[in-house]
Enzyme design. Structure first.
Site, mmCIF file in Angstrom:
data_model
loop_
_atom_site.group_PDB
_atom_site.id
_atom_site.type_symbol
_atom_site.label_atom_id
_atom_site.label_comp_id
_atom_site.label_asym_id
_atom_site.label_seq_id
_atom_site.Cartn_x
_atom_site.Cartn_y
_atom_site.Cartn_z
ATOM 1 N N GLY A 46 35.195 62.044 47.136
ATOM 2 C CA GLY A 46 36.425 62.673 47.602
ATOM 3 C C GLY A 46 37.614 62.099 46.865
ATOM 4 N N GLN A 51 46.332 59.979 45.125
ATOM 5 C CA GLN A 51 45.557 59.029 44.317
ATOM 6 C C GLN A 51 45.691 59.307 42.815
ATOM 7 O OE1 GLN A 51 41.864 59.667 46.867
ATOM 8 N NE2 GLN A 51 41.647 57.520 46.321
ATOM 9 N N CYS A 99 36.663 53.621 48.878
ATOM 10 C CA CYS A 99 37.780 54.441 48.411
ATOM 11 C C CYS A 99 38.055 54.111 46.955
ATOM 12 C CB CYS A 99 39.022 54.144 49.254
ATOM 13 S SG CYS A 99 40.467 55.086 48.747
ATOM 14 N N LEU A 100 38.268 55.149 46.137
ATOM 15 C CA LEU A 100 38.504 54.919 44.705
ATOM 16 C C LEU A 100 39.790 54.131 44.460
ATOM 17 C CD1 LEU A 100 37.410 58.408 43.338
ATOM 18 C CD2 LEU A 100 36.161 56.244 43.151
ATOM 19 N N HIS A 141 38.767 61.024 55.878
ATOM 20 C CA HIS A 141 39.261 59.963 54.989
ATOM 21 C C HIS A 141 40.322 60.521 54.026
ATOM 22 C CE1 HIS A 141 38.648 56.337 52.259
ATOM 23 N NE2 HIS A 141 39.264 57.190 51.457
ATOM 24 N N GLU A 142 40.023 61.665 53.403
ATOM 25 C CA GLU A 142 40.964 62.234 52.422
ATOM 26 C C GLU A 142 42.251 62.717 53.093
ATOM 27 O OE1 GLU A 142 40.427 61.477 49.497
ATOM 28 O OE2 GLU A 142 38.336 60.943 49.835
ATOM 29 N N HIS A 145 44.804 60.070 53.531
ATOM 30 C CA HIS A 145 45.589 59.798 52.319
ATOM 31 C C HIS A 145 46.879 60.609 52.285
ATOM 32 C CE1 HIS A 145 43.325 57.113 49.704
ATOM 33 N NE2 HIS A 145 42.198 57.756 49.990
HETATM 34 NI NI NI Z 1 40.268 57.096 49.639
#
Ligand code: NI
Length: 175
Positions: A46, A51, A99-100, A141-142, A145
């Site tokens: 995701g 991000q 998470c990236l 989760h996304e 953000h």
């Molecule tokens: Ni994330």
């Protein structure tokens, strides 16, 4: 399509509240293609626009892809969400998340088990769908953000301290 740079914590853009798109145009469809490419390249399941440095309410999620050589356009498990909202939440599920934007951090987070989502499709029309399991977790989760809520906020106080210590040692965090 292009692979974009992924911002990592504590970049300030990650903390901003992102603004709605409203009107879906070619620029947004291109952004979603680039975000999908970036997510697959990372690799991740995701990615949210903040991000990649844009405070816009768009995310991509694909929890089922594997390295089968297909392009982003050939995948039917890829979700491109525009101005997404969670209308209903049912049940509870606790699982480990990464998470990236937080390389090396894994935290246990409690989420709803099943959700009803409203989003705009690529033509700009509102649609609704429900989902559960990993897909529901990834979408929650996304969407966090988009409101500046990050994995480290959902981590236990111990995990948070350990991760900040790790970033200080790397010189990424000063205090
Ligand atoms: Ni994330």
């Amino acid at each position: 399509m292009a692979v974009l740079d992924i911002l990592t914590y504590p970049h300030p853009i990650l903390r901003n509240h992102s603004r709605p798109i409203g009107q879906v145009d070619e620029r947004i469809r291109k952004l979603l293609d680039d975000m999908a490419e970036t997510m697959y390249a990372a690799p991740g399941i995701g990615l949210a626009a903040p991000q990649v440095g844009l405070n816009l309410r768009v995310v991509v999620v694909d929890v089922e892809w594997n390295n089968d050589g297909k392009t982003a356009a050939q995948r039917d498990t890829l979700y491109k969400l525009i101005d997404p909202e969670i209308l209903e939440r049912h049940g509870k599920a606790k699982g480990k998340e990464g998470c990236l934007s937080f390389p090396g951090l894994e935290a246990s987070v409690e989420r709803a088990e099943r959700i009803l989502v409203r989003t705009l499709n690529l033509e700009g029309h509102p649609i609704e769908f429900s989902c559960d399991g990993l897909l529901a977790v990834a979408i929650q989760h996304e969407l966090d953000h988009l409101d500046g809520v990050l994995l480290i906020d959902n981590a236990s106080p111990l995990k948070r301290r350990q991760y900040k210590h790790h970033l200080r040692k790397q010189g990424v965090l000063e205090t």
